[in-house]
Design a protein around this motif. Sequence first.
Motif, PDB file in Angstrom:
ATOM      1  N   HIS A  48       0.835  -1.202   0.000  1.00 29.05           N
ATOM      2  CA  HIS A  48       0.000   0.000   0.000  1.00 29.05           C
ATOM      3  C   HIS A  48       0.875   1.261   0.000  1.00 29.05           C
ATOM      4  O   HIS A  48       0.635   2.209  -0.731  1.00 29.05           O
ATOM      5  CB  HIS A  48      -0.921  -0.035   1.220  1.00 29.05           C
ATOM      6  N   GLU A  51       2.355   1.790  -3.372  1.00 30.60           N
ATOM      7  CA  GLU A  51       1.378   2.406  -4.277  1.00 30.60           C
ATOM      8  C   GLU A  51       1.352   3.925  -4.088  1.00 30.60           C
ATOM      9  O   GLU A  51       1.389   4.693  -5.054  1.00 30.60           O
ATOM     10  CB  GLU A  51      -0.012   1.804  -3.989  1.00 30.60           C
ATOM     11  N   HIS A  52       1.320   4.353  -2.812  1.00 34.87           N
ATOM     12  CA  HIS A  52       1.281   5.799  -2.548  1.00 34.87           C
ATOM     13  C   HIS A  52       2.541   6.493  -3.040  1.00 34.87           C
ATOM     14  O   HIS A  52       2.482   7.567  -3.622  1.00 34.87           O
ATOM     15  CB  HIS A  52       1.115   6.048  -1.046  1.00 34.87           C
ATOM     16  N   GLU A 122      -6.624   6.948   5.741  1.00 35.26           N
ATOM     17  CA  GLU A 122      -7.440   6.011   4.954  1.00 35.26           C
ATOM     18  C   GLU A 122      -7.833   4.798   5.786  1.00 35.26           C
ATOM     19  O   GLU A 122      -8.972   4.348   5.754  1.00 35.26           O
ATOM     20  CB  GLU A 122      -6.640   5.490   3.758  1.00 35.26           C
TER      21      GLU A 122
END
Length: 390
Positions: A48, A51-52, A122
Amino acid sequence: MNGEIFQLPGEGGSAIVVHRPGSPTTSVIATYALGFGHDPTDAPGVAHLYEHLYLATLRAIMTAPIVAQAQTHADTMSVSATVLAEADRELVTALTTTPQMLAEGTIDDDVRLRECRAIDVELSEWFGNPLLVAGHKLAALATRRPQPARFDECRIGTSSTIATQDLQTHAALQGAAFPERIVIVSPRPAEEWLLLAQVMRPPASAVVPATSHIGCGRLGSRGGVPGADSRVYIGIPLHLSNPEKAEAVQLAAQMLLHGQGPLAEVGDRVGVRFRGGSVVPTAGCVVVTGSWVIENSRQREAIGVAVSQLRGQISPALITAQASLVPERRCAVAATSATLATAIDDWQSGYGISPTAVGTPSVDEIDYIMCAGWKRSVLVGAHPARSGPF
Ligand SMILES: [Zn+2]
């Protein structure tokens, strides 16, 4: 559809180019075979964060205006970006440079911490939505995948503990370097993208299966599905197949969730309302998840019995009616370069609307897909449960 679709030659990855004369924008989706299922067990959340950082890096190195987003699933991470057509080369260069920069570890610590904080925000939203978490846990159950690691271990406030070397190890995985699929929708003729197919193709010598990475592929911890004290959940895995069957798979998922579909029918039989659900993309499958809110244990039992008695069928007339709407949806997905690129990416993965097909999927095919999924469904909170608890 206004445009032509070409598949560029190249082993190990597929590049699809849509030549769309006159389009003012170019859209690209690069899908990497790397998801949170590849997270090392001792550092959940690495995918994750990757991805960021990918997105932050891509935005930082682009000088032209760009609209971009990224998404990590169980086995894939995809980046989609739209630029004005004249900036298309710059975008492709940026897409090839970004993974290299991440592998080299040249990411500023301030950027890393900023993205870690964004992830924590998030995650607090994720954990604040029990249905969302339940859906992903069910998807993990239905596909016997270790996704729960993402939810159980990547707790709020921990992303900043992911070290630079964890990210570099992740970035060194073969799947991070070369996209397994790339979709380009642009006004440029397909031949002009031939070189790209070579640049994006993985060199044969460098193929390293992601599972050889230490810490990959082990099961994460298991926890309960939130809300199971007041609901019965179902997860129905539908196999992703090939682009020819993509529309049938999507229609089958829709039919299962339909107000007159088999899940609603289970509710009618038992006297509880089906509360709807969603479709979770996951490893080799999409999982249709849904729930019924129950009041007593008798209803828990009755739902289990009803699911085992039904076959997951629906009236052929209803399937035909839904299938007849597909041509209209094909036109809708071709509206912009970005929507078309997304549609083609989904279609290539075996779930979605085909921009080129004519005709509609057959009732038998949709029926078959629904019944096959039904047989493999898992229930949480019902008796007799067809699968053990987490
Ligand atoms: Zn995120």
